[in-house]
Structures are given as structure tokens and as C-alpha cells.
Design a protein around this motif. Structure first.
Motif, PDB file in Angstrom:
ATOM      1  N   GLY A 119       0.815  -1.212   0.000  1.00  0.00           N
ATOM      2  CA  GLY A 119       0.000   0.000   0.000  1.00  0.00           C
ATOM      3  C   GLY A 119       0.839   1.249   0.000  1.00  0.00           C
ATOM      4  O   GLY A 119       1.814   1.353   0.716  1.00  0.00           O
ATOM      5  N   ASP A 120       0.439   2.211  -0.775  1.00  0.00           N
ATOM      6  CA  ASP A 120       1.202   3.435  -0.864  1.00  0.00           C
ATOM      7  C   ASP A 120       0.518   4.591  -0.177  1.00  0.00           C
ATOM      8  O   ASP A 120       1.008   5.692  -0.215  1.00  0.00           O
ATOM      9  CB  ASP A 120       1.386   3.828  -2.337  1.00  0.00           C
ATOM     10  CG  ASP A 120       0.071   4.196  -2.972  1.00  0.00           C
ATOM     11  OD1 ASP A 120      -0.041   5.309  -3.486  1.00  0.00           O
ATOM     12  OD2 ASP A 120      -0.843   3.363  -2.940  1.00  0.00           O
ATOM     13  N   SER A 121      -0.612   4.354   0.440  1.00  0.00           N
ATOM     14  CA  SER A 121      -1.328   5.514   0.935  1.00  0.00           C
ATOM     15  C   SER A 121      -2.133   5.191   2.170  1.00  0.00           C
ATOM     16  O   SER A 121      -2.475   4.058   2.435  1.00  0.00           O
ATOM     17  CB  SER A 121      -2.260   6.050  -0.146  1.00  0.00           C
ATOM     18  OG  SER A 121      -3.150   5.028  -0.528  1.00  0.00           O
ATOM     19  N   LEU A 179       3.444  -3.205   7.662  1.00  0.00           N
ATOM     20  CA  LEU A 179       2.331  -3.256   8.604  1.00  0.00           C
ATOM     21  C   LEU A 179       2.644  -2.516   9.890  1.00  0.00           C
ATOM     22  O   LEU A 179       1.773  -1.846  10.466  1.00  0.00           O
ATOM     23  CB  LEU A 179       1.968  -4.715   8.912  1.00  0.00           C
ATOM     24  CG  LEU A 179       1.269  -5.485   7.787  1.00  0.00           C
ATOM     25  CD1 LEU A 179       0.938  -6.906   8.234  1.00  0.00           C
ATOM     26  CD2 LEU A 179       0.000  -4.764   7.352  1.00  0.00           C
ATOM     27  N   GLY A 180       3.902  -2.617  10.349  1.00  0.00           N
ATOM     28  CA  GLY A 180       4.275  -1.899  11.570  1.00  0.00           C
ATOM     29  C   GLY A 180       4.126  -0.399  11.412  1.00  0.00           C
ATOM     30  O   GLY A 180       3.544   0.284  12.264  1.00  0.00           O
ATOM     31  N   ALA A 181       4.634   0.138  10.309  1.00  0.00           N
ATOM     32  CA  ALA A 181       4.557   1.579  10.071  1.00  0.00           C
ATOM     33  C   ALA A 181       3.127   2.012   9.759  1.00  0.00           C
ATOM     34  O   ALA A 181       2.662   3.053  10.242  1.00  0.00           O
ATOM     35  CB  ALA A 181       5.482   1.970   8.925  1.00  0.00           C
ATOM     36  N   TRP A 211     -11.985   3.602  13.009  1.00  0.00           N
ATOM     37  CA  TRP A 211     -11.448   2.245  13.162  1.00  0.00           C
ATOM     38  C   TRP A 211     -11.758   1.413  11.930  1.00  0.00           C
ATOM     39  O   TRP A 211     -10.934   0.603  11.485  1.00  0.00           O
ATOM     40  CB  TRP A 211     -12.022   1.595  14.415  1.00  0.00           C
ATOM     41  CG  TRP A 211     -11.449   0.234  14.662  1.00  0.00           C
ATOM     42  CD1 TRP A 211     -12.061  -0.967  14.539  1.00  0.00           C
ATOM     43  CD2 TRP A 211     -10.098  -0.058  15.057  1.00  0.00           C
ATOM     44  NE1 TRP A 211     -11.211  -1.991  14.840  1.00  0.00           N
ATOM     45  CE2 TRP A 211      -9.992  -1.469  15.162  1.00  0.00           C
ATOM     46  CE3 TRP A 211      -8.986   0.720  15.339  1.00  0.00           C
ATOM     47  CZ2 TRP A 211      -8.814  -2.100  15.535  1.00  0.00           C
ATOM     48  CZ3 TRP A 211      -7.812   0.086  15.702  1.00  0.00           C
ATOM     49  CH2 TRP A 211      -7.732  -1.300  15.796  1.00  0.00           C
ATOM     50  N   GLN A 212     -12.955   1.594  11.354  1.00  0.00           N
ATOM     51  CA  GLN A 212     -13.272   0.890  10.114  1.00  0.00           C
ATOM     52  C   GLN A 212     -12.308   1.289   9.008  1.00  0.00           C
ATOM     53  O   GLN A 212     -11.837   0.450   8.243  1.00  0.00           O
ATOM     54  CB  GLN A 212     -14.709   1.202   9.693  1.00  0.00           C
ATOM     55  CG  GLN A 212     -15.759   0.511  10.534  1.00  0.00           C
ATOM     56  CD  GLN A 212     -17.150   0.844  10.058  1.00  0.00           C
ATOM     57  OE1 GLN A 212     -17.481   2.001   9.820  1.00  0.00           O
ATOM     58  NE2 GLN A 212     -17.991  -0.161   9.926  1.00  0.00           N
ATOM     59  N   TYR A 213     -12.055   2.575   8.910  1.00  0.00           N
ATOM     60  CA  TYR A 213     -11.088   3.065   7.912  1.00  0.00           C
ATOM     61  C   TYR A 213      -9.713   2.459   8.150  1.00  0.00           C
ATOM     62  O   TYR A 213      -9.042   2.000   7.215  1.00  0.00           O
ATOM     63  CB  TYR A 213     -11.031   4.591   7.973  1.00  0.00           C
ATOM     64  CG  TYR A 213      -9.674   5.156   7.646  1.00  0.00           C
ATOM     65  CD1 TYR A 213      -9.218   5.203   6.331  1.00  0.00           C
ATOM     66  CD2 TYR A 213      -8.834   5.625   8.656  1.00  0.00           C
ATOM     67  CE1 TYR A 213      -7.967   5.698   6.032  1.00  0.00           C
ATOM     68  CE2 TYR A 213      -7.585   6.124   8.357  1.00  0.00           C
ATOM     69  CZ  TYR A 213      -7.157   6.164   7.053  1.00  0.00           C
ATOM     70  OH  TYR A 213      -5.924   6.649   6.757  1.00  0.00           O
ATOM     71  N   LEU A 214      -9.255   2.464   9.420  1.00  0.00           N
ATOM     72  CA  LEU A 214      -7.919   1.965   9.739  1.00  0.00           C
ATOM     73  C   LEU A 214      -7.764   0.494   9.365  1.00  0.00           C
ATOM     74  O   LEU A 214      -6.775   0.099   8.740  1.00  0.00           O
ATOM     75  CB  LEU A 214      -7.649   2.140  11.244  1.00  0.00           C
ATOM     76  CG  LEU A 214      -7.224   3.523  11.714  1.00  0.00           C
ATOM     77  CD1 LEU A 214      -7.074   3.538  13.224  1.00  0.00           C
ATOM     78  CD2 LEU A 214      -5.920   3.932  11.073  1.00  0.00           C
ATOM     79  N   ASN A 220      -7.715   0.032   5.554  1.00  0.00           N
ATOM     80  CA  ASN A 220      -6.501   0.581   4.967  1.00  0.00           C
ATOM     81  C   ASN A 220      -5.286  -0.300   5.262  1.00  0.00           C
ATOM     82  O   ASN A 220      -4.506  -0.627   4.367  1.00  0.00           O
ATOM     83  CB  ASN A 220      -6.269   1.990   5.505  1.00  0.00           C
ATOM     84  CG  ASN A 220      -5.042   2.638   4.909  1.00  0.00           C
ATOM     85  OD1 ASN A 220      -5.023   2.982   3.747  1.00  0.00           O
ATOM     86  ND2 ASN A 220      -4.008   2.798   5.732  1.00  0.00           N
ATOM     87  N   VAL A 221      -5.126  -0.683   6.514  1.00  0.00           N
ATOM     88  CA  VAL A 221      -3.978  -1.506   6.902  1.00  0.00           C
ATOM     89  C   VAL A 221      -4.062  -2.885   6.248  1.00  0.00           C
ATOM     90  O   VAL A 221      -3.047  -3.449   5.810  1.00  0.00           O
ATOM     91  CB  VAL A 221      -3.887  -1.618   8.430  1.00  0.00           C
ATOM     92  CG1 VAL A 221      -2.804  -2.614   8.840  1.00  0.00           C
ATOM     93  CG2 VAL A 221      -3.598  -0.254   9.055  1.00  0.00           C
TER      94      VAL A 221
END
Length: 526
Positions: free
Chosen positions: A2-4, A126-128, A152-155, A158-159
Motif C-alpha cells: 500500500g502506498d497511501s 504493517l508496523g509503520a 477504526w473501520q477506515y484503519l 486501509n492496513v
């Protein structure tokens, strides 16, 4: 990979619909990329998407980590790269496209993959991503009253996407013979076939997947709001977002691979390790600044559009609400008709600016309540030409110039300014014509729910609770109801559109309009 860090999909888990009143007031002509007020269907659809990507991530993690050989990888290097990636996550560049954000973390992650393999890359990514998203969204950028559930749904989505794309790109690198340069060293390594080309292929796979999942998430969210979660609706919305994202930022994406390669090369070069690659941090953050300048240019384009619309509003206050409603209806109609992505990208701007040429029409003619003279009518008929002339001075608005010029053409050829018939006028112009006519007929009524408006179209002033709306706004003096005609109901407006089929309006567009309004509980069934 993922870049964003993508902005929260509007309304997901947020009863406010994702947009505050202050934000709306600050940009009265804001484009409704994702209209507020997700239904329960939208939330469920997005949750299904999150859970599905979660399952995919678990499988991708198992496969990636099981193939990773950790022997000889320095722990200090992984920690150091994670900290640099975290710094990148905390310095995102906000895009003018849907208020999403992009970081340069991929450069760090791909450097790690080239040095130590996909497993090490996923740990850094994933850590960053998780730590950076939590700090940036829940701590540093949290707004008072903002829904933590929605964030939290967004996080999680995204992750999860970052994990999937990193695994996919890393495994592609490994499958194509990519070596772990940090362990093999430069001597005897053919950099082209064993590092550069696998790196290029991996980044293409990862960035393509990242844009795909971003577009898919936004499309599911947006399509569900209109009770249309068909494959065609989601696919078309995803294509629009893909076009906007790829073409706007492809030059920056192209730079990811060479920067990642240089980072890995410097790490190994002369055995300096981590300290040897530190000089790349200067051009690394310079690239971030370049990306920021690109986004500022795009934002300037959009502000130009807003300025033009504001000019029309100041000249004739009634048009503020009219222009915004025509723009919104035009965009919804374009989606209903499944127009190409390029058309959907620009038709909102065309709807907003279609009457900009009226700044050259005397106000006494625009507000005249009696029949226009032949001379006055000729002046009115020139406004599409003047609109096109104004917009043609701005090169980036070239796609919408013919749409604006021909939005008063009629399918029987009796329209103006060029007397075009059905098949000769752009479909986008026919869409604006229907949206413009419907809003002109329904006047000050709220198209969304059929009720009379309770605020001024020009300045958004609202009367005290329980007080009826006066015919003239006490704040700006705008007439709230056109005195020469009582506004029609939505049903009456649709009946007039039906009456004008094959003479004034495109049958295809009117059918789509009626279908769209019927689905939303307004108007008559087709």
C-alpha cells in the motif's frame, strides 16, 4: 504494497455522514464525491468488503512469512527502516481527490524487500502503517466529535489493503528471481535480472492492487448510498476513481522503483549498511515535496472552478443553489447512464459552470417577470456561447466546453446556439439540459425529499425554528421563490420532462432520470 493512507469513506460508521456543517459551509460548491448519509446497506456492504480483505490478508501473510528465511537479517536494520517508514506515514500529502492521503512509505518498504525479502518488507509495512494510522488519525488529526468507530473501520481496511498489496508485490519479486541484496551483496549479482526487473514487476503489481482496493472501497461505499450495488455500478465508479488517481499521480509512482533500488544499493555499497543509505533521505523527502506541489496545482484548478461559480453567485444570488443542484443531478445521471470515466470525472464541473456566461446578461433581463422581447431573448440565447468562450480560456477545462455550449440544444434541432439534433449533441450536454430544466421547474423545492427548502439558496441563511421562509432573504436580499412561477412538485417536473421527450429532451436521458428518481422514492415509475 500500500502506498497511501486513504481518507475515511464518507459516512462509514459515522452518523454525521462524514462531513461537518462547517466543512460544507467553508466550500459551498464542494463536489459530492461521496454524498453524506450512508444507509445501513452501505455500512454492511463495506463491512463485508473489510472482512473479505481480512481473510485474504491472513492467507497472504501465512504464505509470505512461511517462505521468508530470517537468518542473517539484522534486527537493528528492520527497526530503523520501520522508524523511517513511520516518519513517512506521519507526513502524508493530502490529495485534492476525495481528500485522500498518500505517503512515500512504498520506497522504504520496497527497499527492504530488495534487501531482505518479502517477509521483512511486510513487517516494516504493517508496523509503520498501523502505528502511523493510529497516531495520525486517532491522535494527531482527530477532530472533536468525530466517530472513533468510523475511523477504526477506515484503519482496518486501509492496513489490510497495505498488507495484501505488500505481500502480493513481494511474492512477485521473489517469484521472478529477485535476490536479497542485503545478504548476497553486490559482487556477482546481476542487478538487472535479479533486482531491477523483479522490483519493477513487484511495484506494478502492488500499486495496481492498492489503487484497485481503494477504488473498490470507495465504489462500494458510494454505490450503496444510491441503493445500487450492482456490479456495473461499482465497476464504473471504480474506473472513475482509477482514472483520477492514476493519471494524476502516475509520474510520482514511476519514481518509487528507482528510489527503492538506490536505497537498497546504498545500504550494501562499501559495507556501510544503514548509514550508507542515509543520504537518500534528502532526495526522498524532496520527492515528497514534489508530490505536494502536484497536489497543490490540482487543488488550484479546483479553486479556479469554485471562483468562477462564486462569480456567478455574486452576480445573481439565486443561481448558487441552482448551479449546485444541476451539478449534483448531472453527476448522478452520468453514473446512472454508466458514462465513461472521463465524462463522470468532469460533468459535475460542467453542471456547476454551465451558466457562467450569464454574467454578461443584464440582471433586469434575468429577473424579468413578464414576457421577454425578441431582442432580450436573443441576448439570453447567447449565454451558452459566452459560457463556452469563458471556459475555453482555461486549458484544463477543454473537455467540458462543448457540453456547456450545447446544453440548450434540442433533440429536434430547434435549440440554440447551433441547432444540433439528437446524435449530434454530446450526451453530457443532454444530461445537463435535463438536470437544468428539472431544477428550473421545481424551483426552490428540495430534490432530495420533495419538501420546500428551509434556507436561502444564496447565503444559506436559515429562519428561526418554526418560522416560515420569507420570500426575500434578510441577509443577502436574494428572492427565495421566483415570482413569475410557482415551483412544481417533482412529479409535475417529471411529467414535463416526459412531455418534452423526442422534441426537447433525449429519450435515453429522461428514461435514466425517471429510473433514478423512482429508485430514490420520487416521481413516477417509468
Amino acid at each position: 504494497m500500500g502506498d497511501s493512507k486513504r481518507e475515511q469513506f464518507a459516512g462509514v460508521g459515522d452518523s454525521s455522514g462524514g462531513a461537518s456543517a462547517a466543512a460544507v459551509a467553508a466550500e459551498p460548491f464542494a463536489r459530492p464525491e461521496r454524498p453524506a448519509g450512508l444507509s445501513g446497506l452501505s455500512s454492511r456492504a463495506f463491512d463485508i468488503l473489510r472482512y473479505s480483505t481480512g481473510v485474504i490478508l491472513l492467507f497472504a501473510l501465512w504464505l509470505t512469512l512461511s517462505l521468508q528465511n530470517w537468518e542473517g537479517i539484522p534486527v537493528y536494520a528492520i527497526l530503523a527502516f520501520t522508524l523511517i517508514a513511520l516518519a513517512s506515514e506521519l507526513l502524508p500529502v493530502t490529495l485534492p481527490l476525495d481528500d485522500a492521503e498518500i505517503t512515500l512509505t512504498p520506497i522504504i518498504v520496497w527497499g527492504v524487500i530488495a534487501l531482505f525479502g518479502p517477509g521483512a518488507g511486510i513487517v516494516v509495512a504493517l508496523g509503520a502503517a498501523f502505528t502511523g494510522s493510529v497516531l495520525h488519525k486517532l491522535v494527531l488529526s482527530a477532530r472533536p466529535g468525530q466517530s472513533r468507530a468510523g475511523l477504526w473501520q477506515y484503519l482496518t481496511y486501509n492496513v489490510t489493503v497495505i498488507g495484501i498489496t505488500t505481500c502480493a508485490g513481494g511474492l512477485t519479486y521473489q517469484a521472478l528471481g529477485g535476490v536479497r541484496l542485503g545478504l548476497t551483496g553486490l559482487e556477482g549479482t546481476a542487478l538487472g535480472p535479479h533486482v531491477v526487473w523483479p522490483l519493477v514487476a513487484g511495484t506494478v503489481v502492488a500499486l495496481s492492487l492498492d489503487l484497485f482496493f481503494y477504488a473498490l472501497g470507495s465504489a462500494v461505499s458510494d454505490s450503496a448510498q444510491h441503493d445500487d450495488i450492482s456490479f456495473d455500478a461499482i465497476w464504473m465508479r471504480a474506473k472513475v476513481l482509477w482514472v483520477k488517481s492514476v493519471f494524476a499521480f502516475l509520474p510520482s509512482y514511476v519514481m518509487f522503483t528507482p528510489f527503492a533500488f538506490v536505497l537498497a544499493y546504498l545500504f550494501v555499497w562499501n559495507g556501510l549498511g544503514f548509514w550508507g543509505m542515509l543520504p537518500i533521505l534528502i532526495p526522498f523527502f524532496s520527492l515528497r515535496q514534489t508530490l505536494k506541489l502536484v497536489t497543490e496545482n490540482i487543488r488550484a484548478y479546483r479553486q479556479t472552478i469554485t471562483t468562477l461559480a462564486t462569480l456567478m453567485q455574486k452576480y445573481h444570488p439565486y443561481t448558487r443553489g441552482h448551479l449546485k443542484r444541476v451539478a449534483d443531478l448531472s453527476l448522478r445521471l452520468a453514473r446512472e447512464l454508466r458514462l465513461p470515466a472521463q465524462s463522470q470525472q468532469w460533468i459535475w464541473e460542467a453542471g456547476l459552470l454551465h451558466d457562467i456566461g450569464k454574467v454578461g446578461v443584464p440582471e433586469q433581463i434575468l429577473d424579468k417577470t413578464t414576457k421577454l422581447t425578441d431582442e432580450e431573448w436573443e441576448i439570453i440565447k447567447q449565454h451558452p456561447v459566452k459560457s463556452a468562450e469563458i471556459l475555453s480560456q482555461l486549458e484544463f477545462l477543454d473537455p467540458i466546453v462543448p457540453w456547456v455550449r450545447h446544453h440548450h440544444e434540442r433533440v429536434d434541432g430547434s435549440g440554440y446556439p447551433d441547432g444540433l439534433k439528437e446524435g449530434q449533441m454530446p450526451i453530457e450536454a443532454a444530461i445537463i439540459a435535463v438536470a437544468d430544466a428539472f431544477d428550473a421547474m421545481t424551483g426552490t423545492r428540495n430534490v432530495a425529499d420533495g419538501k420546500s427548502r428551509n434556507q436561502c439558496d444564496a447565503c444559506e441563511w436559515k429562519p428561526p425554528a418554526g418560522t416560515p421562509m420569507p420570500e426575500e432573504c434578510p441577509e443577502c436580499g436574494a428572492t427565495l421563490i421566483r415570482v413569475y412561477r410557482q415551483p412544481m412538485t417533482p412529479d409535475e417536473g417529471i411529467s414535463q420532462l416526459r412531455y418534452g421527450v423526442d422534441t426537447q429532451f433525449s429519450p435515453r436521458v429522461v428514461r435514466a432520470f425517471i429510473r433514478m428518481m423512482s429508485r430514490e422514492g420520487l416521481g413516477q415509475d417509468d
